[in-house]
Design a protein around this motif. Sequence first.
Motif, PDB file in Angstrom:
ATOM      1  N   LEU A  73       0.770  -1.242   0.000  1.00  0.00           N
ATOM      2  CA  LEU A  73       0.000   0.000   0.000  1.00  0.00           C
ATOM      3  C   LEU A  73       0.803   1.296   0.000  1.00  0.00           C
ATOM      4  O   LEU A  73       0.308   2.323  -0.446  1.00  0.00           O
ATOM      5  N   LEU A  74       2.011   1.287   0.494  1.00  0.00           N
ATOM      6  CA  LEU A  74       2.737   2.532   0.737  1.00  0.00           C
ATOM      7  C   LEU A  74       2.934   3.372  -0.525  1.00  0.00           C
ATOM      8  O   LEU A  74       2.748   4.588  -0.493  1.00  0.00           O
ATOM      9  N   LYS A  75       3.280   2.740  -1.630  1.00  0.00           N
ATOM     10  CA  LYS A  75       3.495   3.480  -2.877  1.00  0.00           C
ATOM     11  C   LYS A  75       2.211   4.179  -3.326  1.00  0.00           C
ATOM     12  O   LYS A  75       2.231   5.334  -3.752  1.00  0.00           O
ATOM     13  N   ARG A  76       1.083   3.488  -3.202  1.00  0.00           N
ATOM     14  CA  ARG A  76      -0.210   4.077  -3.579  1.00  0.00           C
ATOM     15  C   ARG A  76      -0.523   5.283  -2.687  1.00  0.00           C
ATOM     16  O   ARG A  76      -0.994   6.315  -3.140  1.00  0.00           O
ATOM     17  N   LEU A  77      -0.271   5.137  -1.392  1.00  0.00           N
ATOM     18  CA  LEU A  77      -0.525   6.245  -0.465  1.00  0.00           C
ATOM     19  C   LEU A  77       0.373   7.435  -0.791  1.00  0.00           C
ATOM     20  O   LEU A  77      -0.069   8.589  -0.747  1.00  0.00           O
TER      21      LEU A  77
END
Length: 130
Positions: free
Chosen positions: A50-54
């Motif tokens: 998820l981190l890249k999307r956030l």
Amino acid sequence: MCFRYLTDYTKAVIKNGQINGHLKFMSLVLLKEIAKSKDMSLINYMDYKLLKRLYRLAVAKEGQNCLAVYNSQVDLAASSRFHYLLRECFTNWGSQFKSVNLNYISYTKKLMKRNLVPVQESKYWNFPEW
């Protein structure tokens, strides 16, 4: 195992164009709260899933209306709350998780260069009172 489900759920909620901005905000609140456990497997799974999307939402050209990426009709107030909380998360996660996973501090530094973090005040870091 529960952490993986909650991370996957948060990702699905954020990506879904049919889900309103308030639920996306509350999903991020839930993720923020479970991340406070500082569980290493959760931290690494959040990075993987998820981190890249956030990060992309934090730097979206839409700014505070970042949730318009998924739904152009999203409520601006909810999107603004989501964006602010997201910036609070990166502000805190970068320093808290840098010893576990360097991607957190890396994204936080990128956001610092764009003057998106640190945030002026913590509005939502402590669970919002409704």
